[in-house]
Design a protein around this motif. Structure first.
Motif, PDB file in Angstrom:
ATOM      1  N   LYS A 190       0.315  12.159  -4.105  1.00  0.00           N
ATOM      2  CA  LYS A 190       0.585  11.887  -5.515  1.00  0.00           C
ATOM      3  C   LYS A 190      -0.690  11.409  -6.194  1.00  0.00           C
ATOM      4  CE  LYS A 190       3.671   8.790  -4.650  1.00  0.00           C
ATOM      5  NZ  LYS A 190       4.723   7.757  -4.774  1.00  0.00           N
ATOM      6  N   ALA A 191      -0.837  11.754  -7.465  1.00  0.00           N
ATOM      7  CA  ALA A 191      -2.033  11.377  -8.226  1.00  0.00           C
ATOM      8  C   ALA A 191      -1.718  10.240  -9.190  1.00  0.00           C
ATOM      9  CB  ALA A 191      -2.577  12.573  -8.989  1.00  0.00           C
ATOM     10  N   ASN A 192      -2.593   9.257  -9.223  1.00  0.00           N
ATOM     11  CA  ASN A 192      -2.529   8.170 -10.206  1.00  0.00           C
ATOM     12  C   ASN A 192      -3.738   8.339 -11.117  1.00  0.00           C
ATOM     13  OD1 ASN A 192      -1.866   5.746 -11.525  1.00  0.00           O
ATOM     14  ND2 ASN A 192      -3.137   4.539 -10.130  1.00  0.00           N
ATOM     15  N   PHE A 193      -3.554   9.035 -12.252  1.00  0.00           N
ATOM     16  CA  PHE A 193      -4.660   9.313 -13.155  1.00  0.00           C
ATOM     17  C   PHE A 193      -4.960   8.073 -13.996  1.00  0.00           C
ATOM     18  CE2 PHE A 193      -2.914  13.600 -12.422  1.00  0.00           C
ATOM     19  CZ  PHE A 193      -4.072  14.263 -12.035  1.00  0.00           C
ATOM     20  N   ASN A 246      -5.802   7.518  -6.319  1.00  0.00           N
ATOM     21  CA  ASN A 246      -6.343   7.278  -7.662  1.00  0.00           C
ATOM     22  C   ASN A 246      -7.252   8.434  -8.042  1.00  0.00           C
ATOM     23  OD1 ASN A 246      -5.219   4.624  -7.913  1.00  0.00           O
ATOM     24  ND2 ASN A 246      -6.925   3.789  -6.729  1.00  0.00           N
ATOM     25  N   ILE A 247      -6.995   9.045  -9.182  1.00  0.00           N
ATOM     26  CA  ILE A 247      -7.891  10.078  -9.709  1.00  0.00           C
ATOM     27  C   ILE A 247      -8.478   9.538 -11.000  1.00  0.00           C
ATOM     28  CG2 ILE A 247      -8.120  12.437 -10.517  1.00  0.00           C
ATOM     29  CD1 ILE A 247      -7.385  12.295  -7.594  1.00  0.00           C
ATOM     30  N   ILE A 248      -9.767   9.205 -10.977  1.00  0.00           N
ATOM     31  CA  ILE A 248     -10.422   8.627 -12.148  1.00  0.00           C
ATOM     32  C   ILE A 248     -10.736   9.763 -13.118  1.00  0.00           C
ATOM     33  CG2 ILE A 248     -12.221   7.059 -12.928  1.00  0.00           C
ATOM     34  CD1 ILE A 248     -10.299   6.010 -10.704  1.00  0.00           C
ATOM     35  N   ASN A 249     -10.123   9.683 -14.302  1.00  0.00           N
ATOM     36  CA  ASN A 249     -10.170  10.810 -15.240  1.00  0.00           C
ATOM     37  C   ASN A 249     -10.931  10.463 -16.510  1.00  0.00           C
ATOM     38  OD1 ASN A 249      -8.237   8.950 -16.113  1.00  0.00           O
ATOM     39  ND2 ASN A 249      -6.975  10.487 -17.081  1.00  0.00           N
ATOM     40  N   PRO A 250     -12.142  10.961 -16.670  1.00  0.00           N
ATOM     41  CA  PRO A 250     -12.838  10.760 -17.947  1.00  0.00           C
ATOM     42  C   PRO A 250     -12.065  11.404 -19.077  1.00  0.00           C
ATOM     43  CG  PRO A 250     -13.969  12.378 -16.596  1.00  0.00           C
ATOM     44  CD  PRO A 250     -12.906  11.801 -15.750  1.00  0.00           C
ATOM     45  N   LYS A 263       0.834  -1.192   0.000  1.00  0.00           N
ATOM     46  CA  LYS A 263       0.000   0.000   0.000  1.00  0.00           C
ATOM     47  C   LYS A 263       0.875   1.251   0.000  1.00  0.00           C
ATOM     48  CE  LYS A 263      -4.411  -1.300   0.207  1.00  0.00           C
ATOM     49  NZ  LYS A 263      -5.468  -0.755  -0.671  1.00  0.00           N
ATOM     50  N   GLN A 264       0.429   2.275  -0.703  1.00  0.00           N
ATOM     51  CA  GLN A 264       1.147   3.542  -0.768  1.00  0.00           C
ATOM     52  C   GLN A 264       0.291   4.618  -0.102  1.00  0.00           C
ATOM     53  OE1 GLN A 264       3.047   4.436  -4.600  1.00  0.00           O
ATOM     54  NE2 GLN A 264       2.427   2.399  -5.331  1.00  0.00           N
ATOM     55  N   ALA A 285      -3.442   2.110  -3.840  1.00  0.00           N
ATOM     56  CA  ALA A 285      -3.657   3.503  -3.441  1.00  0.00           C
ATOM     57  C   ALA A 285      -4.287   3.591  -2.051  1.00  0.00           C
ATOM     58  CB  ALA A 285      -4.533   4.210  -4.454  1.00  0.00           C
ATOM     59  N   ALA A 286      -4.066   4.743  -1.422  1.00  0.00           N
ATOM     60  CA  ALA A 286      -4.669   4.990  -0.110  1.00  0.00           C
ATOM     61  C   ALA A 286      -6.111   5.442  -0.243  1.00  0.00           C
ATOM     62  CB  ALA A 286      -3.859   6.057   0.625  1.00  0.00           C
ATOM     63  N   LEU A 287      -6.460   5.933  -1.425  1.00  0.00           N
ATOM     64  CA  LEU A 287      -7.786   6.523  -1.616  1.00  0.00           C
ATOM     65  C   LEU A 287      -8.081   6.610  -3.109  1.00  0.00           C
ATOM     66  CD1 LEU A 287     -10.149   8.134  -0.138  1.00  0.00           C
ATOM     67  CD2 LEU A 287      -8.847  10.187  -0.668  1.00  0.00           C
TER      68      LEU A 287
END
Length: 487
Positions: free
Chosen positions: A234-237, A209-213, A203-204, A253-255
């Motif tokens: 940090k963002a994971n798009f 996680n940023i869900i990007n349409p 886990k980080q 991801a943490a969230l």
């Protein structure tokens, strides 16, 4: 530990979220009906046009790198990928990459296949995709024809998977099953959850996680990334324009948060259920208040409350003089907004930041995902005309003729109806322009100011265009063709 949950299909949004696509009235009436749980499902006696959920499913996954899209359908169903490929190539350019054309294959189901089945064609397509492109993942999209003839895509993939190196993920998006095309998002994420995401190696704590349409550009991602970095995150798009590996790490991801809750809410819920990754439920960070709340919810999950309040104060103080200047120049202007349900709340909030009065909204559908935020918008902006419609230009034109807004903001393609009426129009999304975060209202406001100062195109277009609809229709109730379910 991850839960071993495999779901081939997802419930349609009409059943899962009590989604409606037909409502006409005021915002206050809609809030009241929803609060009292008296909002009745409606349909239309006449429907002009709509989208297909298969198109939305492909829009979700077709830009992922090192993948191939197989559409198990008649060849016509793949035609929309030419449009999606424009998004794909432009998105790559904005990310500093050399643009590459997407890779897709049609199984070209014919009338004979509709009788005898298309299993052999699908097997051949999967083998050919793996041989020709050596992808890391292959997405197999169903279709109306595949659904009607009952193709067991899971079983076909199970037979051929040992013979290919790529992960093969079925995506069930039979267009006829739901009138709410956003159900296509759910089907695409189901395929990714089943086949691309596995139990986390570690886990980080600082990864979100940023869900990007696909309709959010790189400039929006940069703004969101800037804000998250300021509070040590940090963002994971994902999934658009990213890799199969990045999607696979979603469980670490943490969230999970999102740039569009309508797009991502199913994925967020399932990622929580399967991998215990919490998710935020606030709407997109578009508009100052929405951005505040979006950041606060993330901070609340990750123990960043003090940092985020400092960030909000700094950003508000920095941006307020520019907002005040724009408000003076845009004072007295009115606007109508037409968009998907999350943007149908987000964009009006941004316009309200700039002092523009909202006289009406069209949302493509409406459900519990945006109810709270819609109620907040109605409380902030007062009552306004509200139309829930899955793209019905005849209703839209009628309403605009009655409301007569100064400005119209809509999706690409549909703004032409307002422009022909002489109304200056703007886009609710543009991959090259900024909408999100604290810089979004200033960027969008500057473009609105240009629109106000130079609206000659729409005025000249209206003078040289024939009326799209007869006066007899424009004098009618725009919601004349709404009917109760089953009638």
């Amino acid at each position: 530990m991850a839960k071993n949950i495999y779901k081939s299909t997802v419930p349609i949004r009409e059943d899962r979220l009590n989604t409606t696509i037909a409502y006409g009235g005021t915002a206050s009436e809609l809030v009241d009906l929803t609060t009292r749980k008296c909002l009745k499902a409606k349909d239309r006696a006449f429907s002009q046009t709509t989208f297909c959920q298969e198109w939305l499913a492909m829009l979700t996954l077709a830009t992922i790198k090192d993948t191939v899209t197989i559409v198990h359908a008649p060849v016509g169903c793949i035609s929309s990928l030419t449009c999606i490929n424009i998004f794909n190539r432009f998105g790559q350019i904005l990310r500093g990459e050399i643009p590459e054309t997407g890779k897709w294959i049609s199984t070209n189901l014919t009338d004979a296949d509709a009788i005898h089945g298309g299993e052999d064609k699908l097997k051949e397509a999967i083998l050919e995709a793996d041989k020709r492109y050596s992808p890391k993942a292959i997405f197999v999209f169903s279709s109306c024809v595949a659904g009607v003839i009952g193709e067991d895509i899971d079983a076909i993939i199970s037979k051929v998977q040992p013979d290919v190196s790529a992960k093969v993920a079925p995506v069930y998006c039979d267009g006829f099953k739901s009138k709410v095309w956003a159900t296509g998002y759910d089907g695409s994420f189901q395929g990714a959850l089943n086949h691309l995401i596995s139990e986390p190696k570690e886990k980080q704590d600082d990864l979100v996680n940023i869900i990007n349409p696909i309709t959010f550009g790189r400039v929006d991602e940069v703004e969101v990334e800037r804000l998250l970095n300021k509070i040590g995150l940090k963002a994971n798009f994902i999934p658009n324009f990213n890799t199969v590996e990045a999607i696979g790490k979603a469980s670490e991801a943490a969230l999970t948060s999102s740039l569009c809750t309508t797009f991502s809410e199913y994925f967020g819920k399932e990622l929580k259920e399967r991998f215990d990754v919490p998710y935020t439920k606030k709407l997109m960070p578009v508009g100052l208040d929405n951005t505040d709340e979006w950041l606060r919810e993330i901070a609340g999950f990750l123990g960043k409350e003090d940092e985020v309040e400092i960030l909000i104060k700094e950003e508000r103080e920095r941006i307020q003089p520019k907002i005040d200047e724009l408000k003076k120049k845009l004072e007295g202007k009115t606007a109508f907004v037409s968009a998907g349900q999350s943007r149908a709340v987000g964009i009006p909030n941004l316009l309200a930041d700039l002092g523009i009065e909202i006289v009406g909204i069209t949302a493509y559908h409406y459900d519990e995902v945006i109810f709270e935020s819609f109620a907040d918008l109605e409380n902030r902006c007062g009552d306004f005309c509200t139309n829930i419609a899955n793209v019905q230009p005849f209703e839209q034109t009628n309403i605009l003729n009655k409301e007569k807004p100064d400005l119209y903001f809509g999706h690409m393609g549909e703004s032409v109806w307002a422009a022909k009426e002489g109304i200056p129009t703007g886009m609710v999304f543009n991959l090259g322009h900024l909408f999100s975060g604290y810089n979004g209202p200033v960027s969008f406001g500057s473009r609105i100011l240009n629109l106000v100062n130079n609206h000659s195109f729409s005025k000249k277009l209206s003078r040289h265009s024939k009326k799209v609809y007869r006066d007899s229709w424009l004098d009618e109730n725009p919601f004349k063709y709404h009917k109760a379910e089953g009638l």
